[in-house]
Design a protein around this motif. Structure first.
Motif, mmCIF file in Angstrom:
data_model
loop_
_atom_site.group_PDB
_atom_site.id
_atom_site.type_symbol
_atom_site.label_atom_id
_atom_site.label_comp_id
_atom_site.label_asym_id
_atom_site.label_seq_id
_atom_site.Cartn_x
_atom_site.Cartn_y
_atom_site.Cartn_z
ATOM 1 N N ASP A 153 0.835 -1.197 0.000
ATOM 2 C CA ASP A 153 0.000 0.000 0.000
ATOM 3 C C ASP A 153 0.872 1.251 0.000
ATOM 4 O OD1 ASP A 153 1.009 0.095 2.602
ATOM 5 O OD2 ASP A 153 -0.847 -0.622 3.512
ATOM 6 N N THR A 154 0.211 2.387 0.097
ATOM 7 C CA THR A 154 0.913 3.676 0.082
ATOM 8 C C THR A 154 1.908 3.791 1.226
ATOM 9 O OG1 THR A 154 -0.901 4.821 -1.015
ATOM 10 C CG2 THR A 154 0.586 6.174 0.297
ATOM 11 N N ARG A 155 1.527 3.325 2.386
ATOM 12 C CA ARG A 155 2.422 3.433 3.540
ATOM 13 C C ARG A 155 3.714 2.655 3.315
ATOM 14 N NH1 ARG A 155 0.871 1.725 9.756
ATOM 15 N NH2 ARG A 155 2.932 2.091 10.679
ATOM 16 N N ASP A 156 3.616 1.495 2.671
ATOM 17 C CA ASP A 156 4.819 0.724 2.363
ATOM 18 C C ASP A 156 5.752 1.514 1.457
ATOM 19 O OD1 ASP A 156 4.182 -1.467 3.872
ATOM 20 O OD2 ASP A 156 3.615 -2.759 2.197
ATOM 21 N N ARG A 157 5.198 2.131 0.437
ATOM 22 C CA ARG A 157 6.014 2.890 -0.507
ATOM 23 C C ARG A 157 6.659 4.102 0.176
ATOM 24 N NH1 ARG A 157 4.696 1.400 -5.919
ATOM 25 N NH2 ARG A 157 2.849 0.084 -6.052
ATOM 26 N N GLU A 158 5.904 4.764 1.013
ATOM 27 C CA GLU A 158 6.460 5.898 1.741
ATOM 28 C C GLU A 158 7.577 5.463 2.676
ATOM 29 O OE1 GLU A 158 2.956 7.457 3.563
ATOM 30 O OE2 GLU A 158 2.477 8.776 1.857
ATOM 31 N N GLN A 159 7.397 4.317 3.315
ATOM 32 C CA GLN A 159 8.424 3.820 4.215
ATOM 33 C C GLN A 159 9.682 3.434 3.446
ATOM 34 O OE1 GLN A 159 7.429 0.326 6.701
ATOM 35 N NE2 GLN A 159 8.442 1.432 8.363
ATOM 36 N N PHE A 160 9.508 2.827 2.285
ATOM 37 C CA PHE A 160 10.673 2.478 1.465
ATOM 38 C C PHE A 160 11.449 3.730 1.078
ATOM 39 C CE2 PHE A 160 12.856 1.893 -2.544
ATOM 40 C CZ PHE A 160 13.545 0.698 -2.344
ATOM 41 N N LEU A 161 10.748 4.774 0.654
ATOM 42 C CA LEU A 161 11.426 6.005 0.258
ATOM 43 C C LEU A 161 12.139 6.663 1.434
ATOM 44 C CD1 LEU A 161 8.818 7.571 -2.196
ATOM 45 C CD2 LEU A 161 10.971 6.427 -2.756
ATOM 46 N N GLN A 162 11.568 6.553 2.618
ATOM 47 C CA GLN A 162 12.235 7.089 3.796
ATOM 48 C C GLN A 162 13.524 6.319 4.081
ATOM 49 O OE1 GLN A 162 9.826 7.159 7.352
ATOM 50 N NE2 GLN A 162 11.563 7.672 8.671
ATOM 51 N N ILE A 163 13.464 5.002 3.973
ATOM 52 C CA ILE A 163 14.662 4.178 4.194
ATOM 53 C C ILE A 163 15.697 4.456 3.105
ATOM 54 C CG2 ILE A 163 15.529 1.800 4.269
ATOM 55 C CD1 ILE A 163 12.750 1.031 5.436
ATOM 56 N N LEU A 164 15.234 4.598 1.860
ATOM 57 C CA LEU A 164 16.148 4.933 0.771
ATOM 58 C C LEU A 164 16.856 6.251 1.057
ATOM 59 C CD1 LEU A 164 17.343 4.593 -2.077
ATOM 60 C CD2 LEU A 164 15.239 5.636 -2.982
ATOM 61 N N GLY A 165 16.115 7.256 1.513
ATOM 62 C CA GLY A 165 16.734 8.536 1.843
ATOM 63 C C GLY A 165 17.781 8.414 2.926
ATOM 64 N N ASP A 166 17.512 7.586 3.930
ATOM 65 C CA ASP A 166 18.490 7.370 5.009
ATOM 66 C C ASP A 166 19.760 6.716 4.470
ATOM 67 O OD1 ASP A 166 16.730 8.451 6.837
ATOM 68 O OD2 ASP A 166 15.980 6.510 7.538
ATOM 69 N N VAL A 167 19.587 5.735 3.591
ATOM 70 C CA VAL A 167 20.748 5.046 3.012
ATOM 71 C C VAL A 167 21.561 6.008 2.153
ATOM 72 C CG1 VAL A 167 21.458 3.240 1.377
ATOM 73 C CG2 VAL A 167 19.708 2.755 3.100
ATOM 74 N N ILE A 168 20.888 6.838 1.370
ATOM 75 C CA ILE A 168 21.583 7.815 0.539
ATOM 76 C C ILE A 168 22.411 8.761 1.404
ATOM 77 C CG2 ILE A 168 21.204 9.846 -0.923
ATOM 78 C CD1 ILE A 168 18.855 8.265 -2.183
ATOM 79 N N LEU A 217 9.362 3.298 -8.195
ATOM 80 C CA LEU A 217 8.851 2.145 -7.464
ATOM 81 C C LEU A 217 7.704 1.544 -8.268
ATOM 82 C CD1 LEU A 217 8.643 3.572 -3.828
ATOM 83 C CD2 LEU A 217 10.653 2.878 -5.155
ATOM 84 N N MET A 218 7.816 0.276 -8.612
ATOM 85 C CA MET A 218 6.747 -0.420 -9.323
ATOM 86 C C MET A 218 5.959 -1.262 -8.317
ATOM 87 S SD MET A 218 6.964 0.691 -12.428
ATOM 88 C CE MET A 218 6.202 -0.482 -13.538
ATOM 89 N N GLY A 219 5.389 -2.376 -8.750
ATOM 90 C CA GLY A 219 4.624 -3.212 -7.826
ATOM 91 C C GLY A 219 5.472 -4.261 -7.149
ATOM 92 N N ASN A 220 6.198 -5.045 -7.968
ATOM 93 C CA ASN A 220 7.014 -6.111 -7.398
ATOM 94 C C ASN A 220 8.509 -5.861 -7.582
ATOM 95 O OD1 ASN A 220 7.382 -6.575 -10.106
ATOM 96 N ND2 ASN A 220 6.660 -8.700 -10.089
ATOM 97 N N HIS A 221 8.875 -4.631 -7.930
ATOM 98 C CA HIS A 221 10.294 -4.299 -8.059
ATOM 99 C C HIS A 221 10.468 -2.782 -8.047
ATOM 100 C CE1 HIS A 221 8.895 -3.942 -12.217
ATOM 101 N NE2 HIS A 221 9.963 -3.209 -12.478
ATOM 102 N N TYR A 222 11.732 -2.358 -8.004
ATOM 103 C CA TYR A 222 12.026 -0.923 -8.086
ATOM 104 C C TYR A 222 13.223 -0.701 -8.986
ATOM 105 C CZ TYR A 222 15.601 -2.000 -4.513
ATOM 106 O OH TYR A 222 16.671 -2.534 -3.818
ATOM 107 N N HIS A 223 13.381 0.529 -9.456
ATOM 108 C CA HIS A 223 14.519 0.949 -10.267
ATOM 109 C C HIS A 223 15.171 2.149 -9.592
ATOM 110 C CE1 HIS A 223 13.370 -1.371 -13.924
ATOM 111 N NE2 HIS A 223 12.137 -1.174 -13.468
ATOM 112 N N VAL A 233 16.787 -3.490 5.778
ATOM 113 C CA VAL A 233 15.954 -2.701 6.690
ATOM 114 C C VAL A 233 14.503 -2.673 6.206
ATOM 115 C CG1 VAL A 233 15.537 -0.379 7.607
ATOM 116 C CG2 VAL A 233 17.865 -1.296 7.536
ATOM 117 N N TYR A 234 14.317 -2.539 4.879
ATOM 118 C CA TYR A 234 12.943 -2.515 4.384
ATOM 119 C C TYR A 234 12.256 -3.867 4.575
ATOM 120 C CZ TYR A 234 8.808 -2.189 1.550
ATOM 121 O OH TYR A 234 7.488 -2.229 1.139
#
Length: 281
Positions: free
Chosen positions: A29-44, A56-62, A82-83
């Motif tokens: 859902d939306t919350r999952d995608r938002e959480q992934f982007l937050q973790i991505l930002g931390d890693v960056i 971010l797609m459904g079953n993968h990301y680029h 972490v995700y």
């Protein structure tokens, strides 16, 4: 089947993707995608990455990732690990979320940076999820057009300055460039030996570089027995800037990014100086 090598070096550019285990969704859902982007930002932030584009797609990301320091694998372990933990905890699951290791393609920046940035944000259009890239909330396309929604960790300058110095005009040209890519041929027709997006000259350069040696041998870049002189100390021993840069880099203790910060340069300029000196040997 043997796994492709992981080639890591300061200043490398990669296209990175990771898919869900058994091709299942990695975002519920939306919350999952938002959480992934937050973790991505931390890693960056933590690994000093530069991210000019993502989707971010459904079953993968680029992801389009530049690594001023040679640390892609460390950051990717953090991102996916972490995700996975956060997703399992939230949804009451256990086990793997991603299908094996992530896939990283080493990119010839001069030849493919723009094409790849366009490919990344056009994925939802090619998949038939939306008609226009601006309609997909979960890519960098909207944020590249509108600074008011650009996350702090998304670095759009390296992309937009390819289209002009004035930002409004650069944004218009970028949008036109992306639109012209709809229906175009797949960029992966140029994939070379599984892990390179570049011609044979680029592959030869990568395979003959110190980067390839570091991957195969695992030789540490930092000498641990004695602390190296500071960049300031090293630079003060030379009248020429380039000599100071080479002296700092030759210690193995400083990355292109660290050296660039001291001399007030972009890290790619430091890389060019080092490679030019290496080619003269």
């Amino acid at each position: 089947m043997t796994r492709p090598l992981r080639i890591e070096f300061d200043g490398a550019l990669y296209h990175v993707t990771s898919r869900g285990d058994r091709k299942e969704a990695i975002y519920d859902d939306t919350r999952d995608r938002e959480q992934f982007l937050q973790i991505l930002g931390d890693v960056i932030d933590n690994y000093n990455w530069i991210c000019p584009a993502y989707c971010l797609m459904g079953n993968h990301y680029h992801l389009l990732i530049e690594t001023p320091d040679a640390n892609l694998s460390k950051g990717m372990r953090q991102l996916n690990g972490v995700y996975t933990q956060a997703s399992n905890r939230r949804h009451g699951r256990v086990g793997h979320l991603f299908q094996g290791r992530y896939k990283a393609i080493l990119v010839d920046r001069d030849a493919y940076f723009l094409e790849l940035s366009r490919y990344v944000v056009l994925n939802p259009v090619r998949a038939g999820l939306v008609k226009l890239p601006v309609d997909w909330r979960w890519s960098s396309y909207r944020a590249t057009l509108d600074t008011s929604i650009t996350p702090a960790w998304l670095y759009t300058d390296s992309l937009l300055r390819r289209f002009g110095r004035a930002r409004p005009e650069a944004i218009r040209r970028y949008a036109r460039f992306v639109a012209e890519g709809v229906g175009g041929e797949s960029i992966w027709r140029e994939l070379n030996r599984q892990i390179y997006l570049g011609d044979d000259d680029f592959v030869g350069t990568m395979q003959g570089s110190d980067a390839a040696t570091l991957v195969v041998t695992g030789v540490p870049k930092v000498q641990k027995c004695h602390p190296p002189p500071s960049i300031e100390q090293l630079a003060s021993g030379f009248t020429g800037r380039d000599q100071g840069i080479l002296a700092a880099y030759s210690t193995g203790a400083y990355s292109y990014h660290q050296i660039a910060q001291y001399f007030g340069l972009h890290y790619t300029t430091v890389g060019r100086i080092v490679r030019k000196a290496r080619n003269r040997r």
